[in-house]
Design an enzyme around this catalytic site. Sequence first.
Site, PDB file in Angstrom:
ATOM      1  N   ARG A  46       0.970  -1.246   0.013  1.00  0.00           N
ATOM      2  CA  ARG A  46       0.239  -0.152   0.095  1.00  0.00           C
ATOM      3  C   ARG A  46       0.839   1.379  -0.016  1.00  0.00           C
ATOM      4  O   ARG A  46       0.545   2.301  -0.501  1.00  0.00           O
ATOM      5  CB  ARG A  46      -0.891   0.109   1.105  1.00  0.00           C
ATOM      6  CG  ARG A  46      -1.884   1.371   1.184  1.00  0.00           C
ATOM      7  CD  ARG A  46      -2.883   1.291   2.468  1.00  0.00           C
ATOM      8  NE  ARG A  46      -2.600   0.604   3.423  1.00  0.00           N
ATOM      9  CZ  ARG A  46      -1.880   1.579   4.528  1.00  0.00           C
ATOM     10  NH1 ARG A  46      -1.533   2.949   4.140  1.00  0.00           N
ATOM     11  NH2 ARG A  46      -1.515   1.136   5.455  1.00  0.00           N
ATOM     12  N   TYR A 100      -8.142  17.150 -19.557  1.00  0.00           N
ATOM     13  CA  TYR A 100      -8.673  15.716 -19.747  1.00  0.00           C
ATOM     14  C   TYR A 100      -9.928  15.929 -19.019  1.00  0.00           C
ATOM     15  O   TYR A 100     -10.137  16.544 -17.675  1.00  0.00           O
ATOM     16  CB  TYR A 100      -7.470  14.771 -19.033  1.00  0.00           C
ATOM     17  CG  TYR A 100      -8.315  13.323 -19.037  1.00  0.00           C
ATOM     18  CD1 TYR A 100      -8.258  12.730 -20.102  1.00  0.00           C
ATOM     19  CD2 TYR A 100      -8.501  13.010 -17.635  1.00  0.00           C
ATOM     20  CE1 TYR A 100      -9.155  11.536 -20.031  1.00  0.00           C
ATOM     21  CE2 TYR A 100      -9.057  11.623 -17.468  1.00  0.00           C
ATOM     22  CZ  TYR A 100      -9.196  10.686 -18.744  1.00  0.00           C
ATOM     23  OH  TYR A 100      -9.750   9.515 -18.576  1.00  0.00           O
TER      24      TYR A 100
HETATM   25  C1  LIG Z   1      -6.536   9.144 -19.508  1.00  0.00           C
HETATM   26  C2  LIG Z   1      -5.903  10.486 -19.120  1.00  0.00           C
HETATM   27  C3  LIG Z   1      -5.896  10.862 -17.459  1.00  0.00           C
HETATM   28  C4  LIG Z   1      -6.603   9.696 -16.758  1.00  0.00           C
HETATM   29  O1  LIG Z   1      -5.675   8.503 -16.534  1.00  0.00           O
HETATM   30  P1  LIG Z   1      -6.609   7.214 -15.963  1.00  0.00           P
HETATM   31  O2  LIG Z   1      -5.420   6.119 -15.957  1.00  0.00           O
HETATM   32  O3  LIG Z   1      -7.496   6.797 -16.990  1.00  0.00           O
HETATM   33  O4  LIG Z   1      -6.799   7.544 -14.570  1.00  0.00           O
HETATM   34  C5  LIG Z   1      -5.357  11.927 -17.277  1.00  0.00           C
HETATM   35  N1  LIG Z   1      -4.761  12.862 -18.237  1.00  0.00           N
HETATM   36  C6  LIG Z   1      -4.723  12.565 -19.251  1.00  0.00           C
HETATM   37  C7  LIG Z   1      -4.229  13.649 -20.327  1.00  0.00           C
HETATM   38  C8  LIG Z   1      -5.316  11.271 -19.818  1.00  0.00           C
HETATM   39  O5  LIG Z   1      -5.230  11.120 -21.155  1.00  0.00           O
END
Ligand SMILES: *Cc1c(COP(=O)(O)O)cnc(C)c1O
Length: 370
Positions: A46, A100
């Site tokens: 963890r 995002y």
């Molecule tokens: C996909 C993505 C995330 C989030 O990532 P996860 O692994 O789906 O939690 C954050 N930033 C960008 C630019 C992404 O493309």
Amino acid sequence: MSGERFETLAVHGGEPRPAPGGSVVHPIHQGTVYEAGPGGDAPYSRLGTNPTQRHLHRRLAALEDAEDALATASGMAAISIALHSVLGAGDHLIAAGSFYGGTLRFLTDHAERLGWTFDLVDPADTDAWRKARRPETKAFLTETITNPLVQVGDLAGAARFAREHDIASIIDNTLATPVVFRPHSVGFDLVCHSATKALNGHSDLAAGVVTGSRERIARVAAVMGAYGCALDPHAAYLLSRGLKTLALRVRQQHANAMAVARFLHGHTRVAEVRYPGLTAHPDHERAAALFDGFGSVLAFRPAGGAAAADALVASLRLPYAASSLGGVESLVTRVAGREAAGLPADLIRFSAGIEAPEDLVADFARALGD
Ligand SMILES: *Cc1c(COP(=O)(O)O)cnc(C)c1O
């Protein structure tokens, strides 16, 4: 930095020599329970201190040219704990980007409950950051290449601005990858990734990364331990394997994105193409000065509006119509439903895979009715 080319670093960076047991592949330590050495803390999964997790952390730190790194259960875990490590109740964040969707939702749904305030500003507008700064501003968050509008802001200027005002600078480097750009080189404090995307590259695990100085990563690690969002050791092993081919994959994706962008640019049935590798892109010169390649993602709008965009996506045969990026398979995504955030309703995001560029271009030509 070691001075080695990225291709070499992707294979050898952070690998202990001699290799444990003589194996050139670092072993998976699946175990969660370890005997404590004299006076030392026992490893614990963890906390990210299991030997396979630690091995991955050394590899990631080498690739981003950072002192230390952590791997988390997802990209959102990485971004949220990075923010938690620098923001407390009453603090203010400058968020410079289109962002995002998950990052934007985290801010709009959770910042207020956590007692954080934030201003969303244009990453290219230096004056907007300066105007947004308040005495309680403690963090600046941006993206190297914004998703999905593929803008490239004044990254060196942003890191400098944050340092001048004692603000922690955090950057999401997912779309660029360290092959294209290493944000610590211009002074960013914390670099985050969704390793679900290009770092792993095979669309078969979820993971996130935070890199930074030993001191900053110790603070992020404390948050990671408290929330319990470390990456599982088996996934850590797989991610470490994926990283070996990172440079090869990203260079091929760049070549493919460039080929498709050039084909679409100026095509009579395409209204607009956004790819920082095109000289017509407003941020091209800035990106060319900072980057080695321009990444795998481009966005475009076919002529004929949203219906034409839906029809085009449906008629492409090679790219999957799926919502991710950075994998070995090319993908197309309709980024509809975020018009309020300034996204055109007919926008298509293309994430280049590692197929042959000629085949991708031929597929686009056929789907556009050439
Ligand atoms: C996909 C993505 C995330 C989030 O990532 P996860 O692994 O789906 O939690 C954050 N930033 C960008 C630019 C992404 O493309």
